[in-house]
Structure formats: structure tokens, C-alpha cells
Design a protein around this motif. Structure first.
Motif, PDB file in Angstrom:
ATOM      1  N   PRO A 154      53.094  55.717 141.242  1.00  0.00           N
ATOM      2  CA  PRO A 154      51.676  55.366 141.389  1.00  0.00           C
ATOM      3  C   PRO A 154      51.458  53.879 141.129  1.00  0.00           C
ATOM      4  CG  PRO A 154      51.960  57.299 139.965  1.00  0.00           C
ATOM      5  CD  PRO A 154      53.319  56.720 140.190  1.00  0.00           C
ATOM      6  N   LEU A 155      50.509  53.303 141.864  1.00  0.00           N
ATOM      7  CA  LEU A 155      50.181  51.901 141.657  1.00  0.00           C
ATOM      8  C   LEU A 155      49.532  51.717 140.286  1.00  0.00           C
ATOM      9  CD1 LEU A 155      48.704  50.752 145.084  1.00  0.00           C
ATOM     10  CD2 LEU A 155      50.795  49.928 144.005  1.00  0.00           C
ATOM     11  N   THR A 156      49.854  50.622 139.641  1.00  0.00           N
ATOM     12  CA  THR A 156      49.255  50.281 138.353  1.00  0.00           C
ATOM     13  C   THR A 156      48.505  48.965 138.502  1.00  0.00           C
ATOM     14  OG1 THR A 156      51.172  49.008 137.600  1.00  0.00           O
ATOM     15  CG2 THR A 156      51.178  51.391 137.158  1.00  0.00           C
ATOM     16  N   PRO A 157      47.581  48.686 137.580  1.00  0.00           N
ATOM     17  CA  PRO A 157      46.899  47.383 137.640  1.00  0.00           C
ATOM     18  C   PRO A 157      47.872  46.205 137.655  1.00  0.00           C
ATOM     19  CG  PRO A 157      45.765  48.849 136.120  1.00  0.00           C
ATOM     20  CD  PRO A 157      47.024  49.554 136.535  1.00  0.00           C
ATOM     21  N   LYS A 158      49.010  46.363 136.976  1.00  0.00           N
ATOM     22  CA  LYS A 158      49.990  45.283 136.970  1.00  0.00           C
ATOM     23  C   LYS A 158      50.552  45.039 138.365  1.00  0.00           C
ATOM     24  CE  LYS A 158      54.245  43.740 134.712  1.00  0.00           C
ATOM     25  NZ  LYS A 158      55.303  44.089 133.723  1.00  0.00           N
ATOM     26  N   ASP A 159      50.792  46.139 139.134  1.00  0.00           N
ATOM     27  CA  ASP A 159      51.284  45.991 140.503  1.00  0.00           C
ATOM     28  C   ASP A 159      50.294  45.203 141.351  1.00  0.00           C
ATOM     29  OD1 ASP A 159      53.601  47.471 139.953  1.00  0.00           O
ATOM     30  OD2 ASP A 159      52.586  49.364 140.350  1.00  0.00           O
ATOM     31  N   LEU A 160      49.009  45.395 141.084  1.00  0.00           N
ATOM     32  CA  LEU A 160      47.960  44.715 141.847  1.00  0.00           C
ATOM     33  C   LEU A 160      47.577  43.374 141.229  1.00  0.00           C
ATOM     34  CD1 LEU A 160      45.673  47.816 142.503  1.00  0.00           C
ATOM     35  CD2 LEU A 160      47.349  46.807 144.052  1.00  0.00           C
ATOM     36  N   GLN A 161      48.337  42.972 140.189  1.00  0.00           N
ATOM     37  CA  GLN A 161      48.095  41.712 139.488  1.00  0.00           C
ATOM     38  C   GLN A 161      46.664  41.646 138.944  1.00  0.00           C
ATOM     39  OE1 GLN A 161      49.224  38.565 142.190  1.00  0.00           O
ATOM     40  NE2 GLN A 161      51.392  38.958 141.898  1.00  0.00           N
ATOM     41  N   MET A 162      46.206  42.803 138.430  1.00  0.00           N
ATOM     42  CA  MET A 162      44.876  42.873 137.834  1.00  0.00           C
ATOM     43  C   MET A 162      44.993  42.749 136.324  1.00  0.00           C
ATOM     44  SD  MET A 162      43.208  46.027 139.978  1.00  0.00           S
ATOM     45  CE  MET A 162      41.801  46.097 138.867  1.00  0.00           C
ATOM     46  N   LYS A 163      44.148  41.932 135.759  1.00  0.00           N
ATOM     47  CA  LYS A 163      44.117  41.786 134.316  1.00  0.00           C
ATOM     48  C   LYS A 163      43.211  42.868 133.732  1.00  0.00           C
ATOM     49  CE  LYS A 163      43.075  38.535 130.593  1.00  0.00           C
ATOM     50  NZ  LYS A 163      42.514  37.201 130.235  1.00  0.00           N
ATOM     51  N   MET A 164      43.728  43.643 132.806  1.00  0.00           N
ATOM     52  CA  MET A 164      42.964  44.725 132.201  1.00  0.00           C
ATOM     53  C   MET A 164      42.742  44.444 130.719  1.00  0.00           C
ATOM     54  SD  MET A 164      42.411  46.649 134.750  1.00  0.00           S
ATOM     55  CE  MET A 164      41.707  48.088 133.952  1.00  0.00           C
ATOM     56  N   PRO A 165      41.591  44.861 130.196  1.00  0.00           N
ATOM     57  CA  PRO A 165      41.322  44.629 128.772  1.00  0.00           C
ATOM     58  C   PRO A 165      42.161  45.534 127.892  1.00  0.00           C
ATOM     59  CG  PRO A 165      39.588  45.969 129.737  1.00  0.00           C
ATOM     60  CD  PRO A 165      40.482  45.547 130.872  1.00  0.00           C
ATOM     61  N   ASN A 166      42.411  45.084 126.673  1.00  0.00           N
ATOM     62  CA  ASN A 166      43.114  45.924 125.705  1.00  0.00           C
ATOM     63  C   ASN A 166      42.192  47.031 125.210  1.00  0.00           C
ATOM     64  OD1 ASN A 166      45.460  44.330 125.793  1.00  0.00           O
ATOM     65  ND2 ASN A 166      44.642  42.930 124.252  1.00  0.00           N
ATOM     66  N   GLU A 167      42.739  48.232 125.098  1.00  0.00           N
ATOM     67  CA  GLU A 167      41.963  49.364 124.615  1.00  0.00           C
ATOM     68  C   GLU A 167      42.177  49.537 123.119  1.00  0.00           C
ATOM     69  OE1 GLU A 167      39.875  51.402 126.116  1.00  0.00           O
ATOM     70  OE2 GLU A 167      40.067  50.635 128.158  1.00  0.00           O
ATOM     71  N   LYS A 168      41.102  49.784 122.406  1.00  0.00           N
ATOM     72  CA  LYS A 168      41.186  50.080 120.988  1.00  0.00           C
ATOM     73  C   LYS A 168      40.938  51.561 120.756  1.00  0.00           C
ATOM     74  CE  LYS A 168      39.563  45.504 119.506  1.00  0.00           C
ATOM     75  NZ  LYS A 168      38.514  44.773 118.739  1.00  0.00           N
ATOM     76  N   GLU A 169      41.355  52.015 119.600  1.00  0.00           N
ATOM     77  CA  GLU A 169      41.167  53.424 119.267  1.00  0.00           C
ATOM     78  C   GLU A 169      39.675  53.737 119.170  1.00  0.00           C
ATOM     79  OE1 GLU A 169      42.014  56.515 115.562  1.00  0.00           O
ATOM     80  OE2 GLU A 169      42.568  54.412 115.423  1.00  0.00           O
ATOM     81  N   PRO A 170      39.195  54.769 119.910  1.00  0.00           N
ATOM     82  CA  PRO A 170      37.784  55.141 119.774  1.00  0.00           C
ATOM     83  C   PRO A 170      37.517  55.701 118.379  1.00  0.00           C
ATOM     84  CG  PRO A 170      38.953  56.746 121.121  1.00  0.00           C
ATOM     85  CD  PRO A 170      39.905  55.622 120.874  1.00  0.00           C
ATOM     86  N   GLN A 171      36.347  55.413 117.859  1.00  0.00           N
ATOM     87  CA  GLN A 171      35.969  55.879 116.530  1.00  0.00           C
ATOM     88  C   GLN A 171      35.014  57.065 116.655  1.00  0.00           C
ATOM     89  OE1 GLN A 171      37.184  54.797 113.623  1.00  0.00           O
ATOM     90  NE2 GLN A 171      38.455  53.249 114.618  1.00  0.00           N
ATOM     91  N   THR A 172      35.390  58.172 116.025  1.00  0.00           N
ATOM     92  CA  THR A 172      34.505  59.339 115.999  1.00  0.00           C
ATOM     93  C   THR A 172      33.471  59.123 114.903  1.00  0.00           C
ATOM     94  OG1 THR A 172      36.309  60.770 116.753  1.00  0.00           O
ATOM     95  CG2 THR A 172      34.405  61.842 115.739  1.00  0.00           C
ATOM     96  N   VAL A 173      32.201  59.007 115.302  1.00  0.00           N
ATOM     97  CA  VAL A 173      31.145  58.639 114.355  1.00  0.00           C
ATOM     98  C   VAL A 173      30.224  59.805 113.999  1.00  0.00           C
ATOM     99  CG1 VAL A 173      31.183  56.206 115.013  1.00  0.00           C
ATOM    100  CG2 VAL A 173      29.698  57.789 116.257  1.00  0.00           C
ATOM    101  N   ILE A 174      30.300  60.893 114.773  1.00  0.00           N
ATOM    102  CA  ILE A 174      29.516  62.094 114.458  1.00  0.00           C
ATOM    103  C   ILE A 174      30.384  63.319 114.677  1.00  0.00           C
ATOM    104  CG2 ILE A 174      27.491  63.502 115.004  1.00  0.00           C
ATOM    105  CD1 ILE A 174      26.108  61.026 116.057  1.00  0.00           C
ATOM    106  N   ILE A 175      30.409  64.217 113.728  1.00  0.00           N
ATOM    107  CA  ILE A 175      31.064  65.513 113.868  1.00  0.00           C
ATOM    108  C   ILE A 175      30.137  66.580 113.288  1.00  0.00           C
ATOM    109  CG2 ILE A 175      32.968  66.991 113.097  1.00  0.00           C
ATOM    110  CD1 ILE A 175      34.827  64.684 113.239  1.00  0.00           C
ATOM    111  N   ASP A 176      29.873  67.617 114.081  1.00  0.00           N
ATOM    112  CA  ASP A 176      29.009  68.726 113.641  1.00  0.00           C
ATOM    113  C   ASP A 176      27.654  68.225 113.148  1.00  0.00           C
ATOM    114  OD1 ASP A 176      30.900  70.648 114.237  1.00  0.00           O
ATOM    115  OD2 ASP A 176      31.820  70.521 112.261  1.00  0.00           O
ATOM    116  N   GLY A 177      27.102  67.239 113.842  1.00  0.00           N
ATOM    117  CA  GLY A 177      25.788  66.743 113.481  1.00  0.00           C
ATOM    118  C   GLY A 177      25.755  65.866 112.240  1.00  0.00           C
ATOM    119  N   LYS A 178      26.914  65.517 111.699  1.00  0.00           N
ATOM    120  CA  LYS A 178      27.003  64.684 110.501  1.00  0.00           C
ATOM    121  C   LYS A 178      27.550  63.307 110.866  1.00  0.00           C
ATOM    122  CE  LYS A 178      25.827  68.243 107.944  1.00  0.00           C
ATOM    123  NZ  LYS A 178      24.485  68.357 107.349  1.00  0.00           N
TER     124      LYS A 178
END
Length: 286
Positions: A154-178
Motif C-alpha cells: 500500500p502507498l504511504t505518505p512517505k511514498d508520496l513525499q508527504m509530510k505528516m504530523p507526529n501523533e501523540k497518545e490520545p488522553q482519555t478525559v471522561i470515563i463513565d461520566g466522570k
């Protein structure tokens, strides 16, 4: 101690001992097992089952046997870390079964795999044509690792010479309404921002099963009520659309004026805005 009390005591004792032995041996015992770890695991389980239900026998003997098997497995893992020869002997080595799109029949027979089994393992990785495979080997734990030929990957952004942003770990800020204040702070947000975002989405805190803040600072929510459709974050796509519209307007202005100086000014700024759009597109595409 009557029979039922002794059974209850043995059960709790061996559950605790198995838990401690498994913690000692580490996560490998519950992931992909090597041949030795597989033998050790089923043996320890069999000993525990026999020791729990065999009321006429001395349960300390069963406990001792579990500890011995646990220590042997621990030592085997330790020696595997220190010696490659020992590791290859105990855990085995990978066997190449496909090279340059060709099946190596002798290696396949050596591992006692049929063509149908090989095809099944490849299909689990969404590979349906052996000729598309550059290289594949059967790992010591029995799974297959395959590398597609370059033209079939499969083609990747690197193959297309596209610069992609770095991804950070998503933060879970609500669980069960808390609200989880620690994770909210880690995401660089506060409760005021969170309540504002929930209001924009038209949802209440007590109806949120889980909410996360992604690396772009956007809030995504999963509700208890699955019938409610929550809109996806649209700030970045809207900003990109606004920039494209502004760039298009500058192009139109440059074409609609007869003043060469004004035309050059519009054209110059349109080009600058287009460069900005090109740089920001990887970050703003939804």
C-alpha cells in the motif's frame, strides 16, 4: 478441616500460587508461547488441577511441583536472554517458506505445514496471492510474517513525499461520566474547555461513556445512548476550507483587475497562501 473446607482452601491457595508464578514469568506466558513455554504452561495447570481436587494427596507436593516448574521456566527465559544458541534450541528459529514469490516446499514440509495451512495464514494478513509475496517465514510460535513485493505494498505518505504530523497518545478525559482531571491536565486542557466542547456537541456529561482528546486538541466522545449521532470534530477541515476559499478569492481578484501592480500583488499573496495551505494540509485534513 472437612472435605469442602479443604477444597476451598486448596482452590484459593493454588489460584494465588499460579498468579504469583505467572507474574514471575512475565507477559510471555499469556502471549505467543514458545514450545517450551507451552509445555510448561499446560503442565503447571494440570498439576494445579490435580492438587486442588485430589483431596487424598498432600497438596504441598503439588505446590512444590508448581514452584519447581515455574523456576525452571524462569531459568530457561533467563538463559535465552544470555545465549542465542540456547534461545534457538529452546524457542526455535523462523523458517523461510516463501522467497521471491515462490514457495519453498522443502522448508514447508520440514515445518509440517500444508499449502492450505500456509494459504490460510496468509489470508489472515489479507494476502491472497502467493506471487505477491517477496518474503515470508514461519515464526517459532507458529504465526507467519510476510513482506509484500514493493509494487504490491500500500502507498504511504512517505511514498508520496508527504509530510505528516507526529501523533501523540490520545488522553482519555471522561470515563463513565466522570472527568479524569489528571489526563485532562496532561492534554493541556481544563474543565472550562471541556464543558464548552460538550456544549458545542450538544451532549451532557452524564451521558458520556468515554471521551478522548487527540493530539490536535480535539474532543471525541462515545455516548451511552448509541442512537444519538455526535458530529465529528470539524475545526481543522473548516480552517482548511477557509484558507482555500481565501486563496481562490485572491486568484479571482488578480484576474478581475486591469491594474498590473494590483494584479501582481493579488497573485503574489495567492501564491504565498497556497504555499501555506500545502504546508498545513497534512495537519488540517480531517
Amino acid at each position: 478441616m472437612n472435605e469442602w473446607s479443604e477444597l476451598l482452601f486448596r482452590t484459593f491457595l493454588f489460584i494465588l500460587s499460579l498468579f504469583l508464578v505467572t507474574k514471575l514469568l512475565g507477559k510471555k506466558q499469556i502471549s505467543q508461547l514458545t514450545l517450551f513455554e507451552y509445555i510448561s504452561g499446560i503442565t503447571i495447570g494440570s498439576i494445579a488441577g490435580e492438587a486442588i481436587t485430589g483431596l487424598e494427596k498432600n497438596y504441598l507436593q503439588g505446590l512444590t511441583a508448581i514452584v519447581i516448574f515455574g523456576v525452571i521456566t524462569f531459568l530457561a527465559d533467563y538463559l535465552s536472554l544470555k545465549s542465542k544458541k540456547f534461545r534457538d534450541w529452546v524457542e526455535g528459529k523462523g523458517t523461510v517458506v516463501i522467497k521471491d514469490g515462490k514457495i519453498l516446499e522443502d522448508n514447508l514440509k520440514k515445518e509440517r505445514y500444508t499449502v492450505d495451512e500456509l494459504s490460510s495464514l496468509l489470508r489472515q494478513q489479507n494476502i491472497f496471492n502467493v506471487a505477491d509475496v517477496e518474503f515470508a517465514l514461519i515464526e517459532p510460535e507458529g504465526r507467519i510474517s510476510a513482506l509484500l513485493k514493493k509494487e504490491n505494498r500500500p502507498l504511504t505518505p512517505k511514498d508520496l513525499q508527504m509530510k505528516m504530523p507526529n501523533e501523540k497518545e490520545p488522553q482519555t478525559v471522561i470515563i463513565d461520566g466522570k472527568i479524569l482531571d489528571g489526563e485532562l491536565t496532561e492534554a493541556g486542557k481544563g474543565r472550562g474547555w471541556l464543558y464548552s466542547e460538550l456544549e458545542k456537541l450538544g451532549v451532557t456529561l452524564d451521558n458520556v461513556f468515554m471521551a478522548q482528546v487527540n493530539s490536535y486538541g480535539e474532543l471525541t466522545v462515545d455516548l451511552y445512548d448509541d442512537k444519538i449521532q455526535v458530529p465529528s470534530p470539524a475545526q481543522r477541515p473548516l480552517l482548511l476550507a477557509s484558507l482555500k476559499k481565501a486563496q481562490a478569492d485572491l486568484e479571482i481578484f488578480s484576474l478581475s483587475t486591469d491594474c498590473e501592480k494590483t494584479k501582481a500583488m493579488y497573485k503574489k499573496n495567492a501564491d504565498l497562501l497556497q504555499e501555506t495551505i500545502n504546508k498545513l494540509s497534512p495537519y488540517l485534513n480531517g
